[in-house]
Design a protein around this motif. Structure first.
Motif, PDB file in Angstrom:
ATOM      1  N   PHE A   1      11.341   7.730  12.561  1.00 59.21           N
ATOM      2  CA  PHE A   1      11.393   8.337  13.896  1.00 59.21           C
ATOM      3  C   PHE A   1      11.434   7.253  14.978  1.00 59.21           C
ATOM      4  CE2 PHE A   1       9.199  11.194  10.961  1.00 59.21           C
ATOM      5  CZ  PHE A   1      10.049  12.300  11.022  1.00 59.21           C
ATOM      6  N   PRO A   2      12.601   6.646  15.203  1.00 55.48           N
ATOM      7  CA  PRO A   2      12.691   5.513  16.135  1.00 55.48           C
ATOM      8  C   PRO A   2      12.344   5.852  17.582  1.00 55.48           C
ATOM      9  CG  PRO A   2      14.882   6.206  15.414  1.00 55.48           C
ATOM     10  CD  PRO A   2      13.887   6.949  14.575  1.00 55.48           C
ATOM     11  N   PRO A  26       6.244  15.672   8.820  1.00 57.84           N
ATOM     12  CA  PRO A  26       7.594  15.185   9.156  1.00 57.84           C
ATOM     13  C   PRO A  26       8.438  16.208   9.931  1.00 57.84           C
ATOM     14  CG  PRO A  26       7.049  14.564   6.914  1.00 57.84           C
ATOM     15  CD  PRO A  26       5.959  15.501   7.398  1.00 57.84           C
ATOM     16  N   ARG A  27       8.271  17.499   9.626  1.00 60.94           N
ATOM     17  CA  ARG A  27       9.013  18.528  10.377  1.00 60.94           C
ATOM     18  C   ARG A  27       8.601  18.509  11.854  1.00 60.94           C
ATOM     19  NH1 ARG A  27       7.589  23.276   7.852  1.00 60.94           N
ATOM     20  NH2 ARG A  27       5.883  23.524   9.318  1.00 60.94           N
ATOM     21  N   HIS A  28       7.290  18.455  12.096  1.00 58.63           N
ATOM     22  CA  HIS A  28       6.815  18.406  13.480  1.00 58.63           C
ATOM     23  C   HIS A  28       7.270  17.126  14.177  1.00 58.63           C
ATOM     24  CE1 HIS A  28       4.367  21.996  13.798  1.00 58.63           C
ATOM     25  NE2 HIS A  28       3.783  21.718  12.643  1.00 58.63           N
ATOM     26  N   LEU A  29       7.165  16.005  13.486  1.00 58.95           N
ATOM     27  CA  LEU A  29       7.608  14.737  14.077  1.00 58.95           C
ATOM     28  C   LEU A  29       9.104  14.783  14.380  1.00 58.95           C
ATOM     29  CD1 LEU A  29       5.593  12.209  11.891  1.00 58.95           C
ATOM     30  CD2 LEU A  29       5.108  12.903  14.255  1.00 58.95           C
ATOM     31  N   GLY A  30       9.870  15.413  13.507  1.00 61.06           N
ATOM     32  CA  GLY A  30      11.304  15.570  13.752  1.00 61.06           C
ATOM     33  C   GLY A  30      11.579  16.383  15.007  1.00 61.06           C
ATOM     34  N   ASN A  31      10.782  17.421  15.226  1.00 59.37           N
ATOM     35  CA  ASN A  31      10.944  18.229  16.441  1.00 59.37           C
ATOM     36  C   ASN A  31      10.603  17.414  17.686  1.00 59.37           C
ATOM     37  OD1 ASN A  31      11.798  20.480  15.034  1.00 59.37           O
ATOM     38  ND2 ASN A  31       9.735  21.299  14.818  1.00 59.37           N
ATOM     39  N   ARG A  75       9.506   4.096  19.784  1.00 61.73           N
ATOM     40  CA  ARG A  75       9.808   3.573  21.128  1.00 61.73           C
ATOM     41  C   ARG A  75       8.788   4.089  22.140  1.00 61.73           C
ATOM     42  NH1 ARG A  75      14.959   6.051  23.510  1.00 61.73           N
ATOM     43  NH2 ARG A  75      13.422   7.632  23.963  1.00 61.73           N
ATOM     44  N   LEU A  76       8.437   5.368  22.032  1.00 62.54           N
ATOM     45  CA  LEU A  76       7.436   5.952  22.929  1.00 62.54           C
ATOM     46  C   LEU A  76       6.103   5.227  22.760  1.00 62.54           C
ATOM     47  CD1 LEU A  76       6.774   9.639  23.672  1.00 62.54           C
ATOM     48  CD2 LEU A  76       4.908   8.205  22.949  1.00 62.54           C
ATOM     49  N   MET A  77       5.704   4.967  21.529  1.00 54.46           N
ATOM     50  CA  MET A  77       4.436   4.264  21.285  1.00 54.46           C
ATOM     51  C   MET A  77       4.462   2.868  21.903  1.00 54.46           C
ATOM     52  SD  MET A  77       3.697   5.409  17.339  1.00 54.46           S
ATOM     53  CE  MET A  77       2.090   4.599  17.226  1.00 54.46           C
ATOM     54  N   LYS A  78       5.564   2.175  21.737  1.00 52.86           N
ATOM     55  CA  LYS A  78       5.691   0.830  22.306  1.00 52.86           C
ATOM     56  C   LYS A  78       5.602   0.882  23.828  1.00 52.86           C
ATOM     57  CE  LYS A  78       8.667  -3.216  22.368  1.00 52.86           C
ATOM     58  NZ  LYS A  78       9.926  -3.813  21.932  1.00 52.86           N
ATOM     59  N   ALA A  79       6.295   1.841  24.430  1.00 54.67           N
ATOM     60  CA  ALA A  79       6.251   1.989  25.890  1.00 54.67           C
ATOM     61  C   ALA A  79       4.833   2.325  26.359  1.00 54.67           C
ATOM     62  CB  ALA A  79       7.235   3.072  26.339  1.00 54.67           C
ATOM     63  N   PHE A  80       4.159   3.179  25.616  1.00 55.56           N
ATOM     64  CA  PHE A  80       2.797   3.572  25.973  1.00 55.56           C
ATOM     65  C   PHE A  80       1.879   2.355  25.990  1.00 55.56           C
ATOM     66  CE2 PHE A  80      -1.486   4.989  24.863  1.00 55.56           C
ATOM     67  CZ  PHE A  80      -1.692   6.003  25.763  1.00 55.56           C
ATOM     68  N   TYR A  81       1.936   1.549  24.942  1.00 54.31           N
ATOM     69  CA  TYR A  81       1.054   0.383  24.864  1.00 54.31           C
ATOM     70  C   TYR A  81       1.508  -0.760  25.764  1.00 54.31           C
ATOM     71  CZ  TYR A  81      -1.997   2.571  21.602  1.00 54.31           C
ATOM     72  OH  TYR A  81      -2.924   3.421  21.042  1.00 54.31           O
ATOM     73  N   SER A  82       2.649  -0.589  26.432  1.00 58.62           N
ATOM     74  CA  SER A  82       3.114  -1.561  27.424  1.00 58.62           C
ATOM     75  C   SER A  82       2.709  -1.181  28.843  1.00 58.62           C
ATOM     76  CB  SER A  82       4.642  -1.699  27.359  1.00 58.62           C
ATOM     77  OG  SER A  82       5.029  -2.200  26.100  1.00 58.62           O
ATOM     78  N   LEU A  83       2.136  -0.006  29.019  1.00 52.32           N
ATOM     79  CA  LEU A  83       1.659   0.406  30.343  1.00 52.32           C
ATOM     80  C   LEU A  83       0.508  -0.512  30.757  1.00 52.32           C
ATOM     81  CD1 LEU A  83       1.527   4.275  29.823  1.00 52.32           C
ATOM     82  CD2 LEU A  83       3.111   3.039  31.330  1.00 52.32           C
ATOM     83  N   PRO A  84       0.555  -1.090  31.949  1.00 48.43           N
ATOM     84  CA  PRO A  84      -0.513  -2.014  32.359  1.00 48.43           C
ATOM     85  C   PRO A  84      -1.930  -1.468  32.197  1.00 48.43           C
ATOM     86  CG  PRO A  84       1.339  -2.218  33.849  1.00 48.43           C
ATOM     87  CD  PRO A  84       1.647  -1.058  32.930  1.00 48.43           C
ATOM     88  N   PRO A  85      -2.223  -0.232  32.607  1.00 45.69           N
ATOM     89  CA  PRO A  85      -3.604   0.249  32.409  1.00 45.69           C
ATOM     90  C   PRO A  85      -3.989   0.347  30.923  1.00 45.69           C
ATOM     91  CG  PRO A  85      -2.456   1.644  33.983  1.00 45.69           C
ATOM     92  CD  PRO A  85      -1.434   0.732  33.380  1.00 45.69           C
ATOM     93  N   VAL A  86      -3.039   0.708  30.082  1.00 45.75           N
ATOM     94  CA  VAL A  86      -3.323   0.797  28.653  1.00 45.75           C
ATOM     95  C   VAL A  86      -3.525  -0.602  28.082  1.00 45.75           C
ATOM     96  CG1 VAL A  86      -2.437   1.544  26.405  1.00 45.75           C
ATOM     97  CG2 VAL A  86      -2.122   3.007  28.416  1.00 45.75           C
ATOM     98  N   MET A  87      -2.710  -1.558  28.526  1.00 45.87           N
ATOM     99  CA  MET A  87      -2.868  -2.943  28.082  1.00 45.87           C
ATOM    100  C   MET A  87      -4.235  -3.484  28.489  1.00 45.87           C
ATOM    101  SD  MET A  87       0.961  -4.383  28.875  1.00 45.87           S
ATOM    102  CE  MET A  87       0.586  -6.070  28.467  1.00 45.87           C
TER     103      MET A  87
END
Length: 157
Positions: free
Chosen positions: A124-125, A69-74, A129-141
């Motif tokens: 960690f919202p 959690p400390r690392h995720l917070g950073n 959000r970053l994860m959602k954006a990542f999986y919305s990238l056309p090549p990743v989709m």
């Protein structure tokens, strides 16, 4: 990963930005290193822990409640508040750092990391959000859809 990033336009040519991406990639490794040690004890010189599983449990509890959690917070602090720029290192497009981080985060969410709560990312919202954006990238989709097609085809055969 840097080789792929350089050839795939996911690694900056500007040396300062490249240094920031390298630092972000190294930070991702730091997030997961402790848990990696609990899995591959011999590789890191902790083979004595094979005889003391209770010590591994203590370490994983500390990783789950404090260290990760400390690392995720950073990481969360370093992400922009701007929804149009969800990526690590404040770029308007993803870098190799995002491609290193997100698949590791998926392991946190799917509960496959022994001793780590699957809901650890819920606080960690910006990371979510970053994860959602990542999986919305056309090549990743496209990659994800193809992987799913192959999985279904394999199950049918």
């Amino acid at each position: 990963m840097r080789f792929i990033g350089k050839n795939g336009c996911l690694y900056p040519t500007d040396p300062v930005h490249a240094c920031q991406v390298d630092a972000a990639v190294d930070h991702v490794e730091d997030v997961f290193l402790g848990h990696t040690v609990t899995l591959y004890k011999e590789r890191f010189g902790f083979n004595f822990l094979n005889d003391s599983p209770q010590h591994v449990d203590v370490v994983r509890k500390e990783l789950n409640e404090v260290v990760i959690p400390r690392h995720l917070g950073n990481i969360e602090k370093g992400l922009s508040d701007n929804d149009s720029c969800p990526w690590l290192v404040g770029r308007d497009e993803p870098s190799i750092a995002d491609f290193v981080l997100v698949p590791r985060l998926v392991k946190l969410r799917d509960g496959t990391l022994q001793g780590i709560d699957a809901d650890i990312l819920n606080s960690f919202p910006k990371i979510l959000r970053l994860m959602k954006a990542f999986y919305s990238l056309p090549p990743v989709m496209e990659f994800t859809a193809e992987r799913e097609r192959r999985k279904v085809a394999k199950e049918k055969s």
